[in-house]
Design a protein around this motif. Structure first.
Motif, PDB file in Angstrom:
ATOM      1  N   ASN A 153      -6.654  -0.258  -2.255  1.00 41.71           N
ATOM      2  CA  ASN A 153      -7.175  -1.220  -3.217  1.00 41.71           C
ATOM      3  C   ASN A 153      -7.384  -0.569  -4.586  1.00 41.71           C
ATOM      4  OD1 ASN A 153      -8.348  -3.977  -3.727  1.00 41.71           O
ATOM      5  ND2 ASN A 153     -10.160  -2.746  -4.174  1.00 41.71           N
ATOM      6  N   TYR A 154      -7.932   0.649  -4.603  1.00 43.44           N
ATOM      7  CA  TYR A 154      -8.121   1.345  -5.869  1.00 43.44           C
ATOM      8  C   TYR A 154      -6.780   1.650  -6.537  1.00 43.44           C
ATOM      9  CZ  TYR A 154     -13.165   2.055  -5.356  1.00 43.44           C
ATOM     10  OH  TYR A 154     -14.520   1.857  -5.264  1.00 43.44           O
ATOM     11  N   ASP A 155      -5.786   2.086  -5.744  1.00 45.33           N
ATOM     12  CA  ASP A 155      -4.455   2.347  -6.303  1.00 45.33           C
ATOM     13  C   ASP A 155      -3.888   1.085  -6.952  1.00 45.33           C
ATOM     14  OD1 ASP A 155      -4.679   4.897  -5.316  1.00 45.33           O
ATOM     15  OD2 ASP A 155      -3.242   4.637  -3.683  1.00 45.33           O
ATOM     16  N   ALA A 156      -3.982  -0.024  -6.217  1.00 45.31           N
ATOM     17  CA  ALA A 156      -3.412  -1.277  -6.709  1.00 45.31           C
ATOM     18  C   ALA A 156      -4.131  -1.767  -7.962  1.00 45.31           C
ATOM     19  CB  ALA A 156      -3.473  -2.336  -5.610  1.00 45.31           C
ATOM     20  N   GLN A 157      -5.449  -1.652  -7.981  1.00 47.85           N
ATOM     21  CA  GLN A 157      -6.211  -2.109  -9.147  1.00 47.85           C
ATOM     22  C   GLN A 157      -5.886  -1.281 -10.383  1.00 47.85           C
ATOM     23  OE1 GLN A 157      -8.026  -4.865  -9.362  1.00 47.85           O
ATOM     24  NE2 GLN A 157      -7.517  -5.302  -7.237  1.00 47.85           N
ATOM     25  N   THR A 158      -5.650   0.022 -10.188  1.00 40.86           N
ATOM     26  CA  THR A 158      -5.287   0.881 -11.316  1.00 40.86           C
ATOM     27  C   THR A 158      -3.938   0.479 -11.895  1.00 40.86           C
ATOM     28  OG1 THR A 158      -6.536   2.729 -10.367  1.00 40.86           O
ATOM     29  CG2 THR A 158      -4.872   3.271 -12.022  1.00 40.86           C
ATOM     30  N   VAL A 159      -2.947   0.260 -11.022  1.00 39.38           N
ATOM     31  CA  VAL A 159      -1.622  -0.156 -11.492  1.00 39.38           C
ATOM     32  C   VAL A 159      -1.709  -1.524 -12.153  1.00 39.38           C
ATOM     33  CG1 VAL A 159       0.734  -0.743 -10.782  1.00 39.38           C
ATOM     34  CG2 VAL A 159      -0.429   1.220  -9.748  1.00 39.38           C
ATOM     35  N   LYS A 160      -2.502  -2.413 -11.578  1.00 38.90           N
ATOM     36  CA  LYS A 160      -2.648  -3.766 -12.139  1.00 38.90           C
ATOM     37  C   LYS A 160      -3.233  -3.713 -13.544  1.00 38.90           C
ATOM     38  CE  LYS A 160      -4.556  -8.299 -10.883  1.00 38.90           C
ATOM     39  NZ  LYS A 160      -5.359  -9.020  -9.855  1.00 38.90           N
ATOM     40  N   ALA A 161      -4.183  -2.811 -13.775  1.00 44.18           N
ATOM     41  CA  ALA A 161      -4.804  -2.702 -15.095  1.00 44.18           C
ATOM     42  C   ALA A 161      -3.877  -2.051 -16.114  1.00 44.18           C
ATOM     43  CB  ALA A 161      -6.096  -1.895 -14.984  1.00 44.18           C
ATOM     44  N   GLU A 162      -3.068  -1.077 -15.661  1.00 47.99           N
ATOM     45  CA  GLU A 162      -2.223  -0.316 -16.584  1.00 47.99           C
ATOM     46  C   GLU A 162      -0.855  -0.971 -16.797  1.00 47.99           C
ATOM     47  OE1 GLU A 162      -3.083   2.528 -18.261  1.00 47.99           O
ATOM     48  OE2 GLU A 162      -5.109   2.164 -17.481  1.00 47.99           O
ATOM     49  N   GLN A 176      -5.264  -7.348   4.731  1.00 44.26           N
ATOM     50  CA  GLN A 176      -6.602  -7.734   5.167  1.00 44.26           C
ATOM     51  C   GLN A 176      -7.146  -6.700   6.138  1.00 44.26           C
ATOM     52  OE1 GLN A 176      -6.924 -11.810   6.372  1.00 44.26           O
ATOM     53  NE2 GLN A 176      -8.948 -11.581   7.272  1.00 44.26           N
ATOM     54  N   PHE A 177      -8.407  -6.291   5.902  1.00 48.93           N
ATOM     55  CA  PHE A 177      -9.123  -5.410   6.828  1.00 48.93           C
ATOM     56  C   PHE A 177     -10.304  -6.192   7.367  1.00 48.93           C
ATOM     57  CE2 PHE A 177     -12.490  -2.250   7.635  1.00 48.93           C
ATOM     58  CZ  PHE A 177     -11.851  -1.498   8.612  1.00 48.93           C
ATOM     59  N   PHE A 178     -10.214  -6.628   8.620  1.00 47.73           N
ATOM     60  CA  PHE A 178     -11.158  -7.558   9.209  1.00 47.73           C
ATOM     61  C   PHE A 178     -11.232  -8.798   8.307  1.00 47.73           C
ATOM     62  CE2 PHE A 178     -12.246  -3.581  11.278  1.00 47.73           C
ATOM     63  CZ  PHE A 178     -12.401  -3.989  12.595  1.00 47.73           C
ATOM     64  N   VAL A 179     -12.378  -9.070   7.658  1.00 47.35           N
ATOM     65  CA  VAL A 179     -12.470 -10.283   6.833  1.00 47.35           C
ATOM     66  C   VAL A 179     -12.233  -9.992   5.349  1.00 47.35           C
ATOM     67  CG1 VAL A 179     -14.052 -11.424   8.426  1.00 47.35           C
ATOM     68  CG2 VAL A 179     -14.987 -10.015   6.587  1.00 47.35           C
ATOM     69  N   TRP A 180     -12.038  -8.738   5.001  1.00 53.29           N
ATOM     70  CA  TRP A 180     -11.878  -8.356   3.591  1.00 53.29           C
ATOM     71  C   TRP A 180     -10.407  -8.376   3.202  1.00 53.29           C
ATOM     72  CZ3 TRP A 180     -11.083  -2.803   1.692  1.00 53.29           C
ATOM     73  CH2 TRP A 180     -11.013  -2.770   0.304  1.00 53.29           C
ATOM     74  N   ARG A 181     -10.082  -9.204   2.224  1.00 44.87           N
ATOM     75  CA  ARG A 181      -8.725  -9.234   1.668  1.00 44.87           C
ATOM     76  C   ARG A 181      -8.673  -8.297   0.463  1.00 44.87           C
ATOM     77  NH1 ARG A 181      -5.469 -13.205   3.582  1.00 44.87           N
ATOM     78  NH2 ARG A 181      -6.448 -14.830   4.844  1.00 44.87           N
ATOM     79  N   TYR A 182      -7.693  -7.442   0.445  1.00 43.65           N
ATOM     80  CA  TYR A 182      -7.627  -6.450  -0.627  1.00 43.65           C
ATOM     81  C   TYR A 182      -6.203  -6.325  -1.149  1.00 43.65           C
ATOM     82  CZ  TYR A 182      -5.724  -3.297   2.968  1.00 43.65           C
ATOM     83  OH  TYR A 182      -4.959  -2.733   3.946  1.00 43.65           O
ATOM     84  N   ASP A 183      -6.097  -5.751  -2.352  1.00 43.40           N
ATOM     85  CA  ASP A 183      -4.787  -5.522  -2.960  1.00 43.40           C
ATOM     86  C   ASP A 183      -4.193  -4.219  -2.459  1.00 43.40           C
ATOM     87  OD1 ASP A 183      -4.828  -7.817  -4.559  1.00 43.40           O
ATOM     88  OD2 ASP A 183      -6.033  -6.807  -6.088  1.00 43.40           O
ATOM     89  N   SER A 184      -2.902  -4.206  -2.289  1.00 45.01           N
ATOM     90  CA  SER A 184      -2.196  -2.992  -1.890  1.00 45.01           C
ATOM     91  C   SER A 184      -0.867  -2.935  -2.636  1.00 45.01           C
ATOM     92  CB  SER A 184      -1.952  -2.975  -0.376  1.00 45.01           C
ATOM     93  OG  SER A 184      -1.362  -1.757   0.020  1.00 45.01           O
ATOM     94  N   ILE A 185      -0.352  -1.731  -2.819  1.00 44.29           N
ATOM     95  CA  ILE A 185       0.858  -1.563  -3.608  1.00 44.29           C
ATOM     96  C   ILE A 185       1.654  -0.371  -3.096  1.00 44.29           C
ATOM     97  CG2 ILE A 185      -0.106   0.001  -5.360  1.00 44.29           C
ATOM     98  CD1 ILE A 185       1.330  -1.877  -7.444  1.00 44.29           C
ATOM     99  N   ARG A 186       2.955  -0.416  -3.296  1.00 47.71           N
ATOM    100  CA  ARG A 186       3.812   0.715  -2.924  1.00 47.71           C
ATOM    101  C   ARG A 186       3.786   1.709  -4.084  1.00 47.71           C
ATOM    102  NH1 ARG A 186       6.682  -3.838  -1.501  1.00 47.71           N
ATOM    103  NH2 ARG A 186       8.178  -3.624  -3.214  1.00 47.71           N
ATOM    104  N   ALA A 187       2.763   2.560  -4.080  1.00 50.77           N
ATOM    105  CA  ALA A 187       2.488   3.420  -5.234  1.00 50.77           C
ATOM    106  C   ALA A 187       3.634   4.379  -5.524  1.00 50.77           C
ATOM    107  CB  ALA A 187       1.192   4.195  -5.002  1.00 50.77           C
ATOM    108  N   THR A 188       4.274   4.898  -4.493  1.00 53.77           N
ATOM    109  CA  THR A 188       5.379   5.838  -4.700  1.00 53.77           C
ATOM    110  C   THR A 188       6.524   5.176  -5.454  1.00 53.77           C
ATOM    111  OG1 THR A 188       4.785   6.998  -2.667  1.00 53.77           O
ATOM    112  CG2 THR A 188       6.977   7.421  -3.566  1.00 53.77           C
ATOM    113  N   GLU A 189       6.821   3.929  -5.084  1.00 52.50           N
ATOM    114  CA  GLU A 189       7.906   3.208  -5.753  1.00 52.50           C
ATOM    115  C   GLU A 189       7.531   2.854  -7.183  1.00 52.50           C
ATOM    116  OE1 GLU A 189       9.602   0.018  -3.460  1.00 52.50           O
ATOM    117  OE2 GLU A 189       9.087   1.014  -1.574  1.00 52.50           O
ATOM    118  N   VAL A 190       6.244   2.582  -7.412  1.00 54.15           N
ATOM    119  CA  VAL A 190       5.803   2.315  -8.787  1.00 54.15           C
ATOM    120  C   VAL A 190       6.077   3.525  -9.670  1.00 54.15           C
ATOM    121  CG1 VAL A 190       3.765   1.962 -10.245  1.00 54.15           C
ATOM    122  CG2 VAL A 190       4.032   0.639  -8.149  1.00 54.15           C
ATOM    123  N   LEU A 191       5.696   4.716  -9.178  1.00 55.96           N
ATOM    124  CA  LEU A 191       5.849   5.928  -9.981  1.00 55.96           C
ATOM    125  C   LEU A 191       7.312   6.337 -10.152  1.00 55.96           C
ATOM    126  CD1 LEU A 191       2.855   7.889  -8.456  1.00 55.96           C
ATOM    127  CD2 LEU A 191       2.999   7.017 -10.786  1.00 55.96           C
TER     128      LEU A 191
END
Length: 236
Positions: A153-162, A176-191
């Motif tokens: 989630n932190y990785d995705a939020q950083t890419v989303k902001a930048e 989704q982790f249990f009831v928490w929906r979070y952002d995820s990203i393929r960070a290696t492909e982004v870079l």
């Protein structure tokens, strides 16, 4: 006995704080240690494990002055401070944080097992193995995925902001982790994306590395929960 089931529940954050953070801490601390000290993070883990080994040889000494719940409370406070410092520390404070982290980790598992054996002696191996099994099962079901989700989630939020356009291109939907929906990203492909020049790539990598360390600040909530629980047990 209600206390036994409470201790089983406490094993969830305890096992995560001890085992799951050990798994993640090298990955999260590698960039800052390599950049500031050209040091492999594995050596920091070796140093903290050495501290734990030495302290465990003398574990009987603090128990002459503290009850098991008090020692577990002491460990929780040290672990919480260590993880919080590691989430953002630079320079020599990093090594101080690793010392706090190691001291906090030292007494978790053996003291919990000793506490169970003293409070429930008739349970024998059954109660000891039950408490240990709860910890080992939940660290796989909850601990590793929880910290991994936070980091994603932190990785995705950083890419989303930048780079919002790269976030939309490489995001992984419906995480989704249990009831928490979070952002995820393929960070290696982004870079690796061709739209980034070298300065932009290096800048984004640095910001991802910095934001990922905030995972340890979230992990510090686990020993905080334990500190509250052990304080309540101590008073009880």
């Amino acid at each position: 006995r209600p206390l036994f089931f409470i201790l089983c529940l406490i094993m969830i954050p305890l096992a995560t704080a001890e085992l799951a953070t050990d798994h993640w801490i090298r990955t999260l601390m590698e960039p800052v240690l390599r950049n500031e000290y050209t040091l492999d993070a594995g050596w920091a883990i070796v140093a903290s494990a050495s501290i734990m080994m030495v302290l465990r040889f003398f574990a009987g000494i603090p128990l002459k002055f503290l009850s098991p719940p008090a020692l577990l409370l002491f460990s929780s406070v040290f672990s919480m401070v260590g993880l919080y410092l590691l989430s953002g520390a630079t320079g020599g404070i990093i090594f101080l944080a690793f010392v706090f982290y190691a001291v906090g980790q030292t007494f978790y598992w053996p003291t919990m097992q000793g506490f169970v054996s003293e409070r429930f002696p008739r349970g024998g191996a059954m109660t000891l193995n039950t408490v240990a099994a709860v910890g080992l099962l939940t660290v796989g079901i909850f601990g590793f995925p929880f910290l991994g989700s936070v980091k994603d989630n932190y990785d995705a939020q950083t890419v989303k902001a930048e780079h919002p356009e790269l976030f939309e291109k490489f995001k992984i939907p419906n995480q989704q982790f249990f009831v928490w929906r979070y952002d995820s990203i393929r960070a290696t492909e982004v870079l690796d994306d061709s739209s980034l020049d070298e300065p932009s790539r290096a800048n984004l990598q640095g910001k991802i590395d910095h934001s990922a360390r905030r995972t340890l600040k979230v992990a510090a909530v686990l020993p905080l929960i334990m500190a509250v629980a052990f304080t309540a047990i101590l008073l009880w």
